[in-house]
Design a protein around this motif. Structure first.
Motif, PDB file in Angstrom:
ATOM      1  N   GLU A 199      -8.099  10.366   2.867  1.00 35.13           N
ATOM      2  CA  GLU A 199      -9.252   9.251   3.120  1.00 35.13           C
ATOM      3  C   GLU A 199     -10.400   9.412   1.919  1.00 35.13           C
ATOM      4  OE1 GLU A 199     -11.077   6.557   4.577  1.00 35.13           O
ATOM      5  OE2 GLU A 199      -9.858   7.474   6.108  1.00 35.13           O
ATOM      6  N   GLN A 200     -10.258  10.491   0.645  1.00 30.74           N
ATOM      7  CA  GLN A 200     -11.217  11.046  -0.669  1.00 30.74           C
ATOM      8  C   GLN A 200     -10.620  10.759  -1.247  1.00 30.74           C
ATOM      9  OE1 GLN A 200     -12.374  14.898  -0.042  1.00 30.74           O
ATOM     10  NE2 GLN A 200     -13.029  14.371   2.527  1.00 30.74           N
ATOM     11  N   SER A 201      -8.743   9.625  -1.066  1.00 27.90           N
ATOM     12  CA  SER A 201      -9.145   9.813  -2.549  1.00 27.90           C
ATOM     13  C   SER A 201      -8.428   8.517  -2.958  1.00 27.90           C
ATOM     14  CB  SER A 201      -6.933  10.016  -2.650  1.00 27.90           C
ATOM     15  OG  SER A 201      -6.346   9.424  -1.869  1.00 27.90           O
ATOM     16  N   GLN A 202      -8.495   7.907  -3.503  1.00 27.96           N
ATOM     17  CA  GLN A 202      -8.385   6.553  -4.254  1.00 27.96           C
ATOM     18  C   GLN A 202      -7.394   5.551  -3.700  1.00 27.96           C
ATOM     19  OE1 GLN A 202     -10.501   5.453  -6.337  1.00 27.96           O
ATOM     20  NE2 GLN A 202     -11.509   7.391  -6.060  1.00 27.96           N
ATOM     21  N   ALA A 203      -6.942   6.034  -2.675  1.00 29.64           N
ATOM     22  CA  ALA A 203      -5.481   5.149  -2.377  1.00 29.64           C
ATOM     23  C   ALA A 203      -5.658   4.809  -1.412  1.00 29.64           C
ATOM     24  CB  ALA A 203      -3.958   6.718  -1.547  1.00 29.64           C
ATOM     25  N   PRO A 204      -5.145   3.252  -1.604  1.00 31.27           N
ATOM     26  CA  PRO A 204      -5.546   2.068  -0.819  1.00 31.27           C
ATOM     27  C   PRO A 204      -5.183   2.907   0.979  1.00 31.27           C
ATOM     28  CG  PRO A 204      -3.279   1.307  -1.409  1.00 31.27           C
ATOM     29  CD  PRO A 204      -4.093   2.871  -2.698  1.00 31.27           C
ATOM     30  N   LYS A 205      -5.824   2.380   1.498  1.00 33.84           N
ATOM     31  CA  LYS A 205      -6.132   2.825   3.181  1.00 33.84           C
ATOM     32  C   LYS A 205      -5.437   1.515   3.842  1.00 33.84           C
ATOM     33  CE  LYS A 205      -7.893   6.144   1.340  1.00 33.84           C
ATOM     34  NZ  LYS A 205      -8.665   5.783   0.329  1.00 33.84           N
ATOM     35  N   ARG A 218       0.647  -0.984   0.222  1.00 35.91           N
ATOM     36  CA  ARG A 218       0.049  -0.036   0.051  1.00 35.91           C
ATOM     37  C   ARG A 218       0.530   1.044   0.452  1.00 35.91           C
ATOM     38  NH1 ARG A 218      -2.830  -2.574   3.506  1.00 35.91           N
ATOM     39  NH2 ARG A 218      -2.154  -2.028   5.304  1.00 35.91           N
ATOM     40  N   ALA A 238       0.506   7.461  -6.043  1.00 39.70           N
ATOM     41  CA  ALA A 238      -0.516   7.235  -6.737  1.00 39.70           C
ATOM     42  C   ALA A 238      -1.341   9.294  -6.213  1.00 39.70           C
ATOM     43  CB  ALA A 238      -1.344   6.882  -7.014  1.00 39.70           C
ATOM     44  N   TYR A 239      -0.886   8.737  -4.967  1.00 43.74           N
ATOM     45  CA  TYR A 239      -0.908  10.573  -4.505  1.00 43.74           C
ATOM     46  C   TYR A 239      -0.355  11.479  -3.917  1.00 43.74           C
ATOM     47  CZ  TYR A 239      -2.916  12.986  -0.228  1.00 43.74           C
ATOM     48  OH  TYR A 239      -3.522  13.618   1.235  1.00 43.74           O
TER      49      TYR A 239
END
Ligand SMILES: O=C(O)CCC(=O)C(=O)O
Ligand SMILES: [Fe+2]
Length: 319
Positions: free
Chosen positions: A127-133, A49, A56-57
């Motif tokens: 949190e609003q991004s597409q990145a995995p959390k 992750r 990407a973030y």
């Protein structure tokens, strides 16, 4: 896992809990194996992750990822300067920090308000991004692991080494406060229709810092009991309230929990600080001599004594 040894050690106690047939026992072994594998994979998944986030973030406030004195409260800088000075002592330090009702729990300003607001903005943006959390642990479904976001190197590591270690060394020399060498840092979030509270527990840490970041909330106090080996019937709990931009410092093995918030949103930065010299002797989670396997990053903060100077990247397979 040695199945026969496990059977010898646990069969009696498991029988009293309803695991009485061979089939039950086999099912249980299967579940344990799955859980051990899940835990062993946590580090690998987290590293995957982190790589995706890096690629990407796009941060909202990229300057926040590098600790600067201007993010810190002037009172905190004074405390740290005192702790770094020649002849600093616990008694001297306690003139800067007022004691709380809970035993050996201390509260002092840590960040500026502006920093806290911007950090929450950054986390909401993430949190609003597409990145995995990755979530901090099984007790917390809405928090964020800060190492995956890229906060370790430029922010949390210097915060621990240069600022928190001198304070912890004076307050908790008996719990590894003078030899903290790794950490796990994350943010917890409580809100209506999300997590509201946190049950009574001890941390996978020698020393923990818990800073209230905001936003506005009602209730949600922490409560502290005794160290984890003290029987519950002999422990008394004391509550401490959160104050935005202030931190609570406590021993990781001191039992604590968080009461429900009744409205608003509560965000706190948690830094679980680890001392390999202490935990290598006894795992703070399982209470046994740790059986280690290699992890990634700081992993669970153990080191392999056989490879002196090894980076703290070992997991205890028992915990
Ligand atoms: O809710 C809090 O502020 C406490 C969180 C905590 O104790 C933990 O994550 O270990
Ligand atoms: Fe905790």
């Amino acid at each position: 896992m040695d199945q026969e040894q496990f059977r010898t050690d646990y069969q009696e106690v498991l029988r009293t809990r309803g695991c009485s047939t061979d089939i039950h026992f086999k099912e249980l072994l299967k579940k344990i194996k799955t859980e051990v594998e899940r835990r062993q994979q946590l580090c690998v998944k987290s590293a995957e992750r982190a790589a995706l986030v890096k690629e990407a973030y796009k941060p909202l406030h990229k300057e926040l990822y590098f600790l600067q004195d201007s993010y810190l409260a002037p009172e905190f800088l004074k405390i740290v300067n005192y702790c770094r000075s020649d002849g600093a002592s616990e008694e001297g330090l306690l003139e800067f920090i007022s004691p709380l009702a809970a035993q050996r729990v201390y509260r002092f300003p840590v960040f500026s308000r502006k920093f806290c607001e911007e950090l929450i903005e950054e986390l909401e943006h993430f949190e609003q991004s597409q990145a995995p959390k990755g979530r901090p642990n099984t007790m917390n479904n809405y928090g964020i692991l800060l190492n995956e976001l890229g906060f370790d190197e430029g922010f949390i590591t210097p915060l621990r080494e240069e600022y928190l270690q001198p304070v912890s060394a004076l307050l908790y020399p008996d719990c590894g406060g003078h030899c903290l060498d790794s950490h796990k840092a994350f943010v917890v979030k409580y809100a209506m229709h999300e997590d509201l509270d946190l049950s009574y527990h001890y941390d996978n840490a020698e020393v923990t810092l818990n800073v209230s970041l905001g936003k506005e909330f009602v209730e949600g106090n922490l409560y502290f009991g005794d160290m984890r080996h003290v029987p519950l019937s002999e422990s008394e709990c004391a509550e401490t309230e959160h104050r935005v931009a202030e931190g609570l410092l406590h021993r990781g093995q001191q039992m604590h929990g968080a009461l429900r918030i009744s409205s608003g949103e509560r965000w706190n930065l948690i830094v679980w600080m680890r001392a390999s010299r202490v935990r290598n002797k006894l795992c703070p989670m399982c209470g046994n001599k740790p059986q280690l396997m290699e992890g990634r990053g700081f992993a669970d903060g153990f080191t392999d004594d056989a490879q002196t100077g090894a980076f703290p990247n070992m997991l205890c397979v028992l915990n």
